[in-house]
Design an enzyme around this catalytic site. Sequence first.
Site, PDB file in Angstrom:
ATOM      1  CG  ASP A 102      -1.851   1.171   1.265  1.00  0.00           C
ATOM      2  OD1 ASP A 102      -2.276   1.624   0.180  1.00  0.00           O
ATOM      3  OD2 ASP A 102      -2.179   1.647   2.369  1.00  0.00           O
ATOM      4  CD  GLU A 119      -4.896   1.288  -2.877  1.00  0.00           C
ATOM      5  OE1 GLU A 119      -6.087   1.065  -2.650  1.00  0.00           O
ATOM      6  OE2 GLU A 119      -4.150   1.905  -2.098  1.00  0.00           O
ATOM      7  CG  ASP A 171      -1.035   3.122   5.816  1.00  0.00           C
ATOM      8  OD1 ASP A 171      -1.220   3.841   4.830  1.00  0.00           O
ATOM      9  OD2 ASP A 171      -1.204   3.520   6.990  1.00  0.00           O
TER      10      ASP A 171
END
Length: 170
Positions: A7, A67, A140
């Site tokens: 992330d 991501e 996260d």
Amino acid sequence: MKILGIDPGTNIIGYGIVEKNKNSISPVSFSSIIIGQNFTLSKKLEIIFDGISSIISKFVPDEIAIEELFFSKNIKTAISVSHARGVIMLAAEKSNIPIFEYKPNEIKQAITGYGKAEKIQIQNMVRNILHLEEIPKPDDTADALAIALCHINKQKWNNLLKNYEKKHSN
């Protein structure tokens, strides 16, 4: 197969490594690289590159899932996060590990079955799927595990589709 989910961010980068065996998925390691705000962007990018490179060297994942950038209202944040994604992808590329990218709604869909799921729903599913006692913190870290799980789910469906097409192409 070991998957590293990432992330991206500029102050906190979540990572999660999961291992997929025949019929099980288990967590290998998960945490966050926490940088803080008192560094220049170039120093943050160096810390991110070194941190991700170290994680890759230590755990030697088979594939990396990251991501995709979500454009928010704050364009300055989006630009700095795209810099972070760039050095993360560079670290992966230098390690010759395949990189896969997923949109936030794809991740939500893969984990909860609903592309607009709330963050807490995703976190609870990550905890349940990986049989964790608690939701990983910071957020996260849980997000990174969700990205890795999304990748496993997507690969499973891609393989099923390939097998189906192979059977029915003759």
